[in-house]
Design a protein around this motif. Structure first.
Motif, mmCIF file in Angstrom:
data_model
loop_
_atom_site.group_PDB
_atom_site.id
_atom_site.type_symbol
_atom_site.label_atom_id
_atom_site.label_comp_id
_atom_site.label_asym_id
_atom_site.label_seq_id
_atom_site.Cartn_x
_atom_site.Cartn_y
_atom_site.Cartn_z
ATOM 1 N N TYR A 22 0.546 -1.067 0.062
ATOM 2 C CA TYR A 22 -0.336 -0.269 0.030
ATOM 3 C C TYR A 22 1.281 1.397 0.345
ATOM 4 O O TYR A 22 -0.060 2.652 -0.957
ATOM 5 C CB TYR A 22 -0.988 -0.025 1.049
ATOM 6 N N VAL A 23 1.862 0.777 0.968
ATOM 7 C CA VAL A 23 2.801 2.326 1.014
ATOM 8 C C VAL A 23 4.062 2.746 -0.316
ATOM 9 O O VAL A 23 3.695 3.936 -0.652
ATOM 10 C CB VAL A 23 3.801 1.971 2.116
ATOM 11 N N VAL A 24 4.117 1.355 -0.957
ATOM 12 C CA VAL A 24 4.843 1.872 -2.280
ATOM 13 C C VAL A 24 3.856 1.883 -3.335
ATOM 14 O O VAL A 24 4.313 3.455 -3.668
ATOM 15 C CB VAL A 24 5.522 0.069 -2.845
ATOM 16 N N GLU A 25 2.799 2.156 -3.740
ATOM 17 C CA GLU A 25 1.380 2.128 -4.399
ATOM 18 C C GLU A 25 1.925 3.556 -4.230
ATOM 19 O O GLU A 25 1.609 4.059 -4.929
ATOM 20 C CB GLU A 25 0.310 1.284 -4.728
ATOM 21 N N GLU A 30 2.549 9.461 -6.229
ATOM 22 C CA GLU A 30 2.566 10.918 -5.564
ATOM 23 C C GLU A 30 3.944 11.417 -6.525
ATOM 24 O O GLU A 30 4.062 12.704 -6.849
ATOM 25 C CB GLU A 30 3.465 10.761 -3.717
ATOM 26 N N ASN A 31 4.423 10.011 -6.678
ATOM 27 C CA ASN A 31 5.141 10.052 -7.525
ATOM 28 C C ASN A 31 5.471 10.865 -8.655
ATOM 29 O O ASN A 31 6.496 11.204 -10.059
ATOM 30 C CB ASN A 31 7.035 9.042 -7.179
ATOM 31 N N GLN A 185 7.591 4.061 6.640
ATOM 32 C CA GLN A 185 8.097 5.554 6.448
ATOM 33 C C GLN A 185 9.312 5.251 5.334
ATOM 34 O O GLN A 185 9.899 5.866 4.937
ATOM 35 C CB GLN A 185 7.754 6.572 7.906
ATOM 36 N N GLN A 186 10.607 4.123 5.836
ATOM 37 C CA GLN A 186 10.810 3.730 5.513
ATOM 38 C C GLN A 186 11.215 3.223 3.729
ATOM 39 O O GLN A 186 12.208 3.629 3.448
ATOM 40 C CB GLN A 186 11.728 3.421 6.344
ATOM 41 N N VAL A 187 10.016 2.403 4.316
ATOM 42 C CA VAL A 187 9.604 1.892 2.502
ATOM 43 C C VAL A 187 9.608 3.111 2.051
ATOM 44 O O VAL A 187 10.099 3.427 0.397
ATOM 45 C CB VAL A 187 8.595 1.204 2.928
ATOM 46 N N ALA A 188 8.675 4.119 2.399
ATOM 47 C CA ALA A 188 8.523 5.056 1.456
ATOM 48 C C ALA A 188 9.818 6.185 0.747
ATOM 49 O O ALA A 188 9.507 6.717 -0.621
ATOM 50 C CB ALA A 188 7.509 6.272 2.525
ATOM 51 N N SER A 189 10.192 6.238 1.468
ATOM 52 C CA SER A 189 11.304 6.523 1.485
ATOM 53 C C SER A 189 12.436 6.018 0.229
ATOM 54 O O SER A 189 12.673 6.164 -0.238
ATOM 55 C CB SER A 189 12.654 6.457 2.820
ATOM 56 N N LEU A 190 12.654 4.761 0.861
ATOM 57 C CA LEU A 190 12.837 4.081 -0.126
ATOM 58 C C LEU A 190 11.999 4.015 -1.712
ATOM 59 O O LEU A 190 13.499 4.645 -2.882
ATOM 60 C CB LEU A 190 13.044 2.126 -0.243
ATOM 61 N N VAL A 191 11.248 4.154 -1.585
ATOM 62 C CA VAL A 191 10.866 4.413 -3.032
ATOM 63 C C VAL A 191 10.633 6.044 -3.462
ATOM 64 O O VAL A 191 11.137 5.614 -5.211
ATOM 65 C CB VAL A 191 9.310 4.391 -2.938
#
Length: 194
Positions: A22-25, A30-31, A185-191
């Motif tokens: 969900y966070v990745v998508e 957003e990007n 939040q770390q995952v969102a930052s990586l993506v």
């Protein structure tokens, strides 16, 4: 616009792995990234490499379901994998996807001198895994290094992908909700850095 293929593998979409997806998508949206998600369990992906598959590959063709997956890999610039670590390895369905999709003639080929040439050098990969064990235990036992060797060198580098980021999220089953939120939040930052 960057094109991204997300390979998701967890039988329970409401799991922490599902939260990662969900966070990745959301981060990809957003990007402004164009993306496709492959939920291997929901697709009921057939991860069994058959004799027929091997015979077709030797002839330079593949089954229709493999061709579809390979077309999506071809289309993508970024590959994001999300799955748990079970028995120091990806779930069988992920290994089956790799066996069938990252096949000879598509992901790699043999050279006349006996060496292997990876064919997916134009791709980048982000691998996000989860484990129940803590980091210190996995490092001390050598399991983390074994997983990294298998995934990074044995699969992605072998296929020509040199730009690989691997992140394992530890103790997901026993940590606090606050820690899990930090992980997301770390995952969102990586993506966002893709």
């Amino acid at each position: 616009m960057m094109k991204t293929l997300v390979i998701f593998a967890h039988p329970n979409s409401d799991s922490f792995n599902g939260a990662i997806r969900y966070v990745v998508e959301n981060q990809l949206k957003e990007n402004g990234v164009e993306y496709i998600v492959k939920d291997l369990y929901a697709m009921n992906f057939n991860g069994i490499l058959t004799v027929n598959d091997l015979m077709q590959m030797r002839k330079g063709t593949v089954a229709d379901d493999i061709a579809l997956e390979q077309n999506d890999v071809r289309w993508a610039e970024n590959l994001i994998f999300i799955f748990p670590i079970w028995w120091i390895a990806p779930p069988a369905i992920v290994k089956g996807w790799i066996d069938r999709v990252l096949s000879h003639g598509f992901a790699y080929e043999h050279q006349e001198d006996g060496t292997i040439k990876g064919l997916l050098g134009d791709k980048r990969a982000l691998i996000i895994t989860t484990s129940g064990a803590n980091q210190e235990k996995m490092q001390n036992e050598g399991t983390l290094e074994a997983i990294e060797t298998m995934l990074i060198k044995g699969i992605f580098n072998f296929s020509g992908i040199s730009d690989v980021t691997y992140e394992n999220l530890f103790q997901v089953t026993s940590t606090t909700d606050e820690k899990r939120q930090e992980m997301l939040q770390q995952v969102a930052s990586l993506v966002s850095r893709l």
